[in-house]
Design an enzyme around this catalytic site. Sequence first.
Site, PDB file in Angstrom:
ATOM      1  CG  ASP A  72       3.192   4.438   2.778  1.00 27.17           C
ATOM      2  OD1 ASP A  72       3.892   4.291   4.102  1.00 27.17           O
ATOM      3  OD2 ASP A  72       2.026   4.858   2.769  1.00 27.17           O
TER       4      ASP A  72
ATOM      5  N   PRO B  12       0.717  -1.220   0.082  1.00 24.83           N
ATOM      6  CG  PRO B  12       0.008  -1.005   2.135  1.00 24.83           C
ATOM      7  CD  PRO B  12       0.678  -2.063   1.138  1.00 24.83           C
ATOM      8  CB  VAL B  13       1.886   3.514  -2.269  1.00 23.02           C
ATOM      9  CG1 VAL B  13       2.564   5.067  -2.284  1.00 23.02           C
ATOM     10  CG2 VAL B  13       2.895   2.560  -2.697  1.00 23.02           C
ATOM     11  CE  LYS B  14      -4.143   3.577   2.810  1.00 24.28           C
ATOM     12  NZ  LYS B  14      -5.226   3.392   4.051  1.00 24.28           N
ATOM     13  CB  THR B  15       2.368   9.000   2.910  1.00 16.33           C
ATOM     14  OG1 THR B  15       3.434   7.878   3.333  1.00 16.33           O
ATOM     15  CG2 THR B  15       1.129   8.906   3.764  1.00 16.33           C
TER      16      THR B  15
END
Length: 144
Positions: free
Chosen positions: A45, A39-42
């Site tokens: 990340d 997961p890449v939310k920021t």
Amino acid sequence: DPRDKASPAVIQLETAMGSAISCFPGATAIVIPRSRFAPVKTTSDLLALRSDAYLLTADFRIELDPARKGVPPDVKLDGRYKFVDAMDTLGTVPSLIGCSELIIDGEVVFAPGVILKGDVWFCNATGSKVTIAAGTYENTKVEL
């Protein structure tokens, strides 16, 4: 556009998937193990994902390197790196394969050949961009 103060305000509504899925007759949910996605939310990340802590498989999946034993590096970037274009000013992505935690406070640029191990904190209070020289930084706080 959060970078343009003159742009109109936008309200984003989010609904829990459990509630949303009930709106579609016959819909079901499947569980995807963490080993199958990152997961890449920021931008924190994304920096970890771009590092050597992750591998690109022969079938083009991105997976955490087995040497990480299922635990991704914990990256905390200064607020100035909230957007990808700002994060790209960090220079060459350092090696994070052996890094547990990376904290960046202030403006820095990584030279090629920076290896981080354990818990590493770069703190630049000078107000100017500072280059992190090539080398290994292990379990240390570097005040610039």
